[in-house]
Design a protein around this motif. Structure first.
Motif, mmCIF file in Angstrom:
data_model
loop_
_atom_site.group_PDB
_atom_site.id
_atom_site.type_symbol
_atom_site.label_atom_id
_atom_site.label_comp_id
_atom_site.label_asym_id
_atom_site.label_seq_id
_atom_site.Cartn_x
_atom_site.Cartn_y
_atom_site.Cartn_z
ATOM 1 N N HIS A 220 -28.939 -8.746 -45.416
ATOM 2 C CA HIS A 220 -28.117 -9.596 -45.189
ATOM 3 C C HIS A 220 -26.669 -9.264 -44.631
ATOM 4 O O HIS A 220 -25.213 -9.843 -44.519
ATOM 5 C CB HIS A 220 -27.723 -10.123 -47.081
ATOM 6 C CG HIS A 220 -29.041 -10.184 -46.939
ATOM 7 N ND1 HIS A 220 -28.761 -10.980 -49.038
ATOM 8 C CD2 HIS A 220 -30.156 -11.049 -46.512
ATOM 9 C CE1 HIS A 220 -30.711 -10.829 -49.102
ATOM 10 N NE2 HIS A 220 -30.477 -11.461 -47.699
ATOM 11 N N GLY A 221 -26.150 -8.216 -43.413
ATOM 12 C CA GLY A 221 -24.693 -7.742 -43.316
ATOM 13 C C GLY A 221 -23.862 -7.484 -43.875
ATOM 14 O O GLY A 221 -22.655 -7.208 -43.338
ATOM 15 N N HIS A 222 -24.469 -6.994 -45.228
ATOM 16 C CA HIS A 222 -23.352 -5.543 -45.849
ATOM 17 C C HIS A 222 -22.610 -4.625 -45.318
ATOM 18 O O HIS A 222 -21.065 -4.596 -45.462
ATOM 19 C CB HIS A 222 -24.117 -5.854 -46.642
ATOM 20 C CG HIS A 222 -24.480 -7.194 -47.856
ATOM 21 N ND1 HIS A 222 -25.142 -7.610 -48.124
ATOM 22 C CD2 HIS A 222 -23.090 -7.978 -48.653
ATOM 23 C CE1 HIS A 222 -25.177 -8.771 -48.981
ATOM 24 N NE2 HIS A 222 -24.375 -9.431 -49.239
ATOM 25 N N THR B 155 -30.281 -5.469 -40.013
ATOM 26 C CA THR B 155 -28.976 -5.392 -40.642
ATOM 27 C C THR B 155 -29.419 -5.672 -42.253
ATOM 28 O O THR B 155 -28.102 -6.317 -43.023
ATOM 29 C CB THR B 155 -27.499 -6.423 -40.367
ATOM 30 O OG1 THR B 155 -26.972 -6.174 -40.464
ATOM 31 C CG2 THR B 155 -28.832 -8.002 -39.690
ATOM 32 N N ARG C 253 -20.699 -12.579 -42.308
ATOM 33 C CA ARG C 253 -20.590 -11.285 -42.189
ATOM 34 C C ARG C 253 -20.698 -9.964 -40.462
ATOM 35 O O ARG C 253 -20.682 -9.621 -40.486
ATOM 36 C CB ARG C 253 -21.758 -10.348 -42.984
ATOM 37 C CG ARG C 253 -21.552 -10.650 -44.556
ATOM 38 C CD ARG C 253 -22.596 -10.527 -45.633
ATOM 39 N NE ARG C 253 -22.299 -10.638 -46.446
ATOM 40 C CZ ARG C 253 -23.399 -12.058 -47.509
ATOM 41 N NH1 ARG C 253 -24.406 -12.140 -46.535
ATOM 42 N NH2 ARG C 253 -22.906 -12.101 -48.781
ATOM 43 N N GLY D 152 -32.489 -12.900 -42.847
ATOM 44 C CA GLY D 152 -31.594 -12.130 -43.585
ATOM 45 C C GLY D 152 -30.563 -12.045 -42.370
ATOM 46 O O GLY D 152 -28.997 -11.971 -42.866
ATOM 47 N N GLY E 28 -26.264 -13.455 -35.753
ATOM 48 C CA GLY E 28 -27.347 -12.552 -36.191
ATOM 49 C C GLY E 28 -28.824 -12.931 -35.293
ATOM 50 O O GLY E 28 -29.010 -14.004 -35.214
ATOM 51 N N ALA F 131 -26.811 -13.873 -43.084
ATOM 52 C CA ALA F 131 -25.992 -12.579 -42.502
ATOM 53 C C ALA F 131 -24.467 -13.142 -41.785
ATOM 54 O O ALA F 131 -23.297 -13.719 -41.986
ATOM 55 C CB ALA F 131 -25.497 -11.826 -41.810
ATOM 56 N N GLU F 132 -24.597 -14.564 -40.099
ATOM 57 C CA GLU F 132 -24.308 -14.845 -39.618
ATOM 58 C C GLU F 132 -23.058 -16.520 -40.439
ATOM 59 O O GLU F 132 -22.045 -16.258 -40.312
ATOM 60 C CB GLU F 132 -25.138 -15.226 -38.694
ATOM 61 C CG GLU F 132 -24.222 -16.150 -37.131
ATOM 62 C CD GLU F 132 -24.864 -16.968 -36.066
ATOM 63 O OE1 GLU F 132 -24.562 -17.718 -35.100
ATOM 64 O OE2 GLU F 132 -26.090 -16.113 -35.981
ATOM 65 N N GLY G 111 -25.544 -8.358 -35.782
ATOM 66 C CA GLY G 111 -27.173 -8.046 -36.945
ATOM 67 C C GLY G 111 -28.230 -8.980 -36.450
ATOM 68 O O GLY G 111 -28.443 -9.656 -35.656
ATOM 69 N N CYS H 115 -22.561 -4.498 -41.813
ATOM 70 C CA CYS H 115 -21.161 -5.006 -40.603
ATOM 71 C C CYS H 115 -19.920 -5.290 -41.732
ATOM 72 O O CYS H 115 -18.760 -5.278 -41.131
ATOM 73 C CB CYS H 115 -21.705 -6.100 -39.980
ATOM 74 S SG CYS H 115 -22.963 -5.748 -39.102
ATOM 75 N N GLU H 116 -19.795 -6.417 -42.449
ATOM 76 C CA GLU H 116 -18.898 -7.091 -43.425
ATOM 77 C C GLU H 116 -18.197 -5.262 -43.650
ATOM 78 O O GLU H 116 -16.601 -5.955 -43.523
ATOM 79 C CB GLU H 116 -19.160 -7.836 -44.596
ATOM 80 C CG GLU H 116 -18.224 -8.093 -45.423
ATOM 81 C CD GLU H 116 -18.798 -9.136 -46.382
ATOM 82 O OE1 GLU H 116 -17.942 -9.868 -46.608
ATOM 83 O OE2 GLU H 116 -19.952 -8.405 -46.927
#
Length: 357
Positions: free
Chosen positions: A137-139, A135, A170, A161, A174, A165-166, A155, A141-142
């Motif tokens: 930085h989870g962008h 994932t 996002r 990352g 995580g 992200a958590e 993620g 999912c966002e």
């Protein structure tokens, strides 16, 4: 009291330089495993060298070889990075020194992430939960929440990352670590697992696919997007083709191989896409990689010292001289090739949607 200003890039580089110097003093051999004599996908001993290159993005020292199996056409890094090598070459790319720049790059690709999520709509209009493996930085999912507002996104990544992200909200959860090692606690938990440009980074793609099968509920779906090693750009641009991304990309799986492996594991491939996942950056990226390689190096912590003022001026001059080529590459990528990429065999990626039977 106001928070202290973050250290400048020059200060960060200076602080990192002694650690890199100590690593390099031990030599590069420990960063590689012994070379393979057989294909890691099918076991054939009929191998040929496809590419020799260097690290064209970070310019860390080392030379890297991609071999191709003459029987199944699987392309793989040989010799492959060891655990120490993976740590060394990933360091300060996605996190540390490179975290902010790469995070900004990923954050600016919202529409691409939405299109990835939309590719599942015909098959799963309302999944309850979704695990995005690799994932970053989870962008993704966002952005995917705008398509699936009622879906819970988690993620997983082997860098920090997932934790970032958590904390940024996002992802709901995580997970940091190896997917095959973490999957016993995730078994049968997800309606969807996605792997967007993740499988090529894994040391054992087959284990990742088995982990996905285990994590997905029966009737759930797996989304995979990877570089297409059969893209004509791979041959036309040679070492300047961005998706080679050495030394991070360890495996390049032809679409037929991946379809067959998924079927063997108990999936049914319900969609195969080539034009849709094509990212129109090949010519622009090739120009950048060539000019960046030709220009004097920037200030990097794995180099003995910062560049002189003269070298900084020369670097700027080379890059400024390349502006017309940058503009031409961008125009061709976005206005010409993008519309014809699949028809011309130039798509740089493919995407599969597979249902767990």
């Amino acid at each position: 009291m106001p928070e202290p200003a973050p250290p400048s890039r020059a200060d960060q580089v200076s602080a990192l330089r002694p650690g890199y110097a100590a690593d390099l003093a031990e030599g590069l051999d420990r960063f590689f495993e012994p070379p393979r004599t057989t294909c890691p996908w099918c076991g054939s001993a009929r191998l040929e060298t496809r590419l020799r290159t260097t690290d064209l993005l970070q310019h860390k020292p080392g030379r890297f070889v991609l071999d191709r199996c003459q029987d199944c056409r699987h392309t793989f890094q040989n010799p492959r990075l060891s655990e120490a090598g993976l740590e060394f070459y990933y360091r300060d790319f996605y996190d540390g020194l490179g975290e902010k720049q790469l995070g900004n790059t990923f954050a600016g690709r919202t529409r691409m992430y939405e299109e990835r999520a939309e590719s599942l709509l015909p098959f799963a209009p309302a999944p309850k939960n979704w695990l995005d493996v690799g994932t970053g930085h989870g962008h993704f999912c966002e952005a995917a929440r705008t398509v699936y507002a009622d879906t819970t996104f988690d993620g997983l990544d082997f860098t920090d990352g997932a934790e970032l992200a958590e904390r940024a909200g996002r992802v709901e959860r995580g997970y940091r670590g190896s997917f095959p090692e973490l999957v016993p606690d995730l078994s049968g938990h997800y309606d969807v697992v996605s792997m967007f440009h993740y499988l090529e980074h894994s040391t054992r793609p087959d284990l990742e696919l088995r982990a996905a099968h285990r994590a997905i509920r029966p009737g759930g779906h797996l989304l995979i997007e990877v570089p297409d090693p059969d893209s004509r750009y791979a041959r036309l641009l040679g070492r300047w083709w961005l998706p080679w991304l050495q030394p991070q990309h360890l495996h390049f799986v032809p679409v037929g191989n991946l379809r067959a492996r998924l079927t063997d594991l108990g999936f049914t491939v319900v969609a195969e896409q080539h034009a849709e996942p094509h990212d129109p950056v090949d010519l622009l990226a090739a120009v950048w990689l060539a000019l960046d390689t030709a220009a004097p190096r920037d200030d990097l912590p794995w180099l003995p010292g910062p560049p002189t003022a003269l070298r900084r001026v020369l670097r700027a001059a080379v890059l400024i001289a390349g502006i017309p080529a940058f503009l031409l590459g961008t125009a061709l990528d976005r206005l010409v090739v993008k519309r014809l990429s699949h028809r011309l065999g130039l798509s740089n990626a493919y995407r599969l949607v597979a249902r767990r039977d």
